[in-house]
Design a protein around this motif. Structure first.
Motif, mmCIF file in Angstrom:
data_model
loop_
_atom_site.group_PDB
_atom_site.id
_atom_site.type_symbol
_atom_site.label_atom_id
_atom_site.label_comp_id
_atom_site.label_asym_id
_atom_site.label_seq_id
_atom_site.Cartn_x
_atom_site.Cartn_y
_atom_site.Cartn_z
ATOM 1 N N ASP A 21 22.264 12.713 78.746
ATOM 2 C CA ASP A 21 22.577 12.793 77.328
ATOM 3 C C ASP A 21 23.061 11.415 76.892
ATOM 4 N N ILE A 23 24.515 10.385 74.255
ATOM 5 C CA ILE A 23 25.815 10.362 73.585
ATOM 6 C C ILE A 23 26.946 10.477 74.595
ATOM 7 N N SER A 24 26.874 11.500 75.463
ATOM 8 C CA SER A 24 27.966 11.675 76.425
ATOM 9 C C SER A 24 27.984 10.584 77.481
ATOM 10 N N PHE A 29 32.907 8.088 74.484
ATOM 11 C CA PHE A 29 32.553 9.342 73.821
ATOM 12 C C PHE A 29 33.745 10.290 73.691
ATOM 13 N N HIS A 30 34.608 10.328 74.676
ATOM 14 C CA HIS A 30 35.724 11.261 74.661
ATOM 15 C C HIS A 30 36.987 10.694 74.034
ATOM 16 N N THR A 32 38.651 10.354 71.022
ATOM 17 C CA THR A 32 38.555 10.878 69.659
ATOM 18 C C THR A 32 39.920 11.083 69.024
ATOM 19 N N ARG A 108 29.246 10.449 67.231
ATOM 20 C CA ARG A 108 28.742 11.790 66.944
ATOM 21 C C ARG A 108 28.023 11.838 65.597
ATOM 22 N N ALA A 110 27.498 14.440 63.866
ATOM 23 C CA ALA A 110 28.206 15.369 62.981
ATOM 24 C C ALA A 110 29.269 14.646 62.153
ATOM 25 N N SER A 111 29.852 13.589 62.691
ATOM 26 C CA SER A 111 30.834 12.808 61.939
ATOM 27 C C SER A 111 30.179 12.117 60.750
ATOM 28 N N LEU A 165 34.302 19.586 63.142
ATOM 29 C CA LEU A 165 34.627 18.406 63.941
ATOM 30 C C LEU A 165 35.975 18.564 64.638
ATOM 31 N N TYR A 169 35.101 19.842 68.370
ATOM 32 C CA TYR A 169 35.072 18.596 69.124
ATOM 33 C C TYR A 169 36.442 17.940 69.280
ATOM 34 N N ILE A 171 38.079 16.271 67.146
ATOM 35 C CA ILE A 171 38.032 14.945 66.522
ATOM 36 C C ILE A 171 39.314 14.716 65.724
#
Length: 179
Positions: A21, A23-24, A29-30, A32, A108, A110-111, A165, A169, A171
């Motif tokens: 993936d 993104i990950s 990535f983590h 946030t 992300r 979605a952000s 979010l 997630y 976020i």
């Protein structure tokens, strides 16, 4: 985990290499956690409650004006729409800074969806307030009421994406409760 020869492994591509993936796989990535916070409380999350409530108040005041004809409600809608726009700008500034400063938020999609919807909502709130500044009683019916309904609908969709979010997630949250 062993797969029978006739079944393909869902974790590998057709060439036999493991799928990753993108993104990950990013190193940040983590990450946030909120950077714009007071004692671990994200400022964006605190500020968005005001434009949400004031947008709904604008729609309610328009409805009461339509029902009663009392100019108080048209004036209340003028003030509520203006404050919804101004508080929306403040919340948008805090959210934009979070988006640009925190790599795990930026990574992300979605952000970015939430960001684009929020900018569109701000333009609707600004148009609603600006239209009322030309004459607040005359502005309510029908266009002010329609702009308020559109703003309320956009607020619901934008807020749903923002909540997703946070809740899905994590976020903009703080793990330790400290800023």
């Amino acid at each position: 985990m062993a797969f029978p020869p006739e079944t393909s492994n869902p974790e590998t591509s057709e060439s036999g290499r493991a799928r990753v993936d993108p993104i990950s796989a990013q190193p940040y990535f983590h990450r946030t956690e909120s950077r714009i916070a007071v004692a671990g409380h994200p400022i964006h999350a605190m500020l968005v409650t005001f434009p949400i409530a004031l947008t709904m108040c604008t729609l309610g005041a328009d409805g009461f004006y339509w029902w009663t004809g009392d100019s108080f409600w048209a004036r209340a809608a003028l003030w509520a729409s203006g404050m919804a726009f101004l508080f929306g700008l403040a919340a948008g500034l805090a959210g934009t800074v979070e988006l640009l400063l925190v790599p795990g938020i930026r990574a992300r999609a979605a952000s970015w969806t939430h960001f684009i919807l929020a900018v569109m909502l701000l333009s609707i709130l600004g148009a609603n307030w600006g239209y009322r500044l030309t004459g607040y009683e005359e502005a309510v019916l029908p266009w002010g009421l329609l702009l308020s309904a559109l703003a309320a609908g956009f607020t619901a969709v934008t807020g749903w994406h923002g909540g997703k979010l946070v809740f899905d997630y994590q976020i903009g949250t703080s793990r330790n409760g400290k800023g």
